[in-house]
Design an enzyme around this catalytic site. Structure first.
Site, short mmCIF file in Angstrom:
data_model
loop_
_atom_site.label_atom_id
_atom_site.label_comp_id
_atom_site.label_asym_id
_atom_site.label_seq_id
_atom_site.Cartn_x
_atom_site.Cartn_y
_atom_site.Cartn_z
N GLU A 44 34.90 88.64 31.32
CA GLU A 44 34.43 88.02 30.08
C GLU A 44 32.90 88.10 29.98
O GLU A 44 32.19 87.87 30.96
CB GLU A 44 34.89 86.55 30.06
CG GLU A 44 34.63 85.84 28.76
CD GLU A 44 35.17 84.41 28.76
OE1 GLU A 44 35.37 83.85 27.67
OE2 GLU A 44 35.41 83.85 29.85
N LYS A 118 38.48 86.32 20.76
CA LYS A 118 39.13 85.19 21.42
C LYS A 118 39.52 84.12 20.40
O LYS A 118 38.68 83.66 19.62
CB LYS A 118 38.16 84.63 22.46
CG LYS A 118 38.67 83.49 23.31
CD LYS A 118 37.62 83.17 24.37
CE LYS A 118 38.04 82.06 25.32
NZ LYS A 118 37.02 81.84 26.37
N CYS A 155 40.38 84.78 28.63
CA CYS A 155 40.15 83.55 29.39
C CYS A 155 41.02 82.39 28.92
O CYS A 155 42.22 82.39 29.15
CB CYS A 155 38.66 83.20 29.38
SG CYS A 155 38.20 82.01 30.67
#
Length: 280
Positions: A44, A118, A155
């Site tokens: 990330e 994300k 994540c």
């Protein structure tokens, strides 16, 4: 054509500056290519520290355009050089005031295929991401690459089963999950959630975590990156919990169809019964 795809991932320590961080990942990618890898993914916001440990406006400086910013352009050149697909997570600036936690996907000939943003943005101690990022709005794309059909989930997303399923419905064979997660917060879940998601959705998952501590907080990123197959089994060893590491593994995509025929989870879904899942 063989169903076996040699895939790679990198868990890395922060070097202290963007140029050396990118250069280090370029060398890892070249080594993966020498080992025959056809695809590689990074952690990330790979070209920056995990600045979300604090809430300070100075850290907007890490943001850049996707695909026209310097990092993604450089990764397109690297993909062309190595002949590998590359998954490139960065801090994206779309336009003034519009920032996303994003991963670009680049094909083996250097072609930019698109991006994943994300969806689920945490806001807890040490992970102050809502200060920086808007929630993703680009759906759940699966990219038809030279190494197969590839999706991305970033994540904190991994705690939410809906996106894993949508990537499977969209045809993913391999999903990269670049992360930055710390030892005290999630180490128990790390080797539980992604294998379970690989099983539930019957594809391979590449779980990538940072490693080490950085200057903006006391998060202890614990590495232990891995590939997991559609039966929930680790492909080879899990990476170190303390050291930087390049992980290269052979993934037998033929296993995906075998498992889907045997377990038949997609056949037995009941979308007609799931309306309540999307009620606010």
């Amino acid at each position: 054509m063989s169903d076996v795809v040699r895939a790679a991932l990198v868990q890395a320590t922060w070097t202290g500056d963007t140029e050396s961080m990118i250069a280090k990942h370029e060398e890892h990618a070249r080594e993966a290519a020498r080992q025959g890898a056809r695809i590689i993914g990074f952690q990330e916001v790979f070209n920056a520290p995990y600045f979300c440990q604090v809430q300070e406006p100075e850290h907007y400086r890490w943001a850049e355009a996707v695909p026209d910013g310097p990092t993604v352009r450089r990764m397109c050149d690297l993909a062309r050089e190595t002949g590998m697909v590359i998954v490139v997570p960065v801090f994206e600036l779309e336009r003034s005031g519009f920032y996303y936690n994003t991963a670009a996907v680049i094909d083996a000939d250097g072609t930019y295929l698109g991006k994943y943003r994300k969806h689920h943005i945490p806001q807890v101690k040490g992970f102050w991401e809502k200060y920086y990022f808007k929630p993703g709005n680009a759906g759940w794309p699966v990219f038809d690459t030279a190494a197969g059909k590839v999706g991305v989930y970033i994540c904190y997303d991994r705690h939410f089963p809906e996106g894993w399923r949508q990537l499977g419905l969209n045809g993913a064979q391999l999903v990269y999950n670049p992360s930055a997660t710390s030892r005290g917060l999630s180490s128990y879940l790390w080797q539980l959630e992604q294998p379970a998601s690989a099983v539930a959705n019957e594809y391979f998952v590449a779980a990538i975590n940072r490693v080490g501590q950085e200057e903006y907080g006391d998060n202890d990123f614990y590495g232990t990156s891995y590939f997991v197959d559609p039966r929930g089994r680790f492909v080879g060893d899990v990476a170190s919990d303390k050291e930087e590491e390049l992980v290269v593994r052979d993934l037998d995509f033929g296993l995906i169809e075998e498992v889907r025929q045997q377990w038949a989870f997609y056949r037995d879904r009941r979308p007609d019964a799931y309306d309540g899942l999307v009620e606010p």
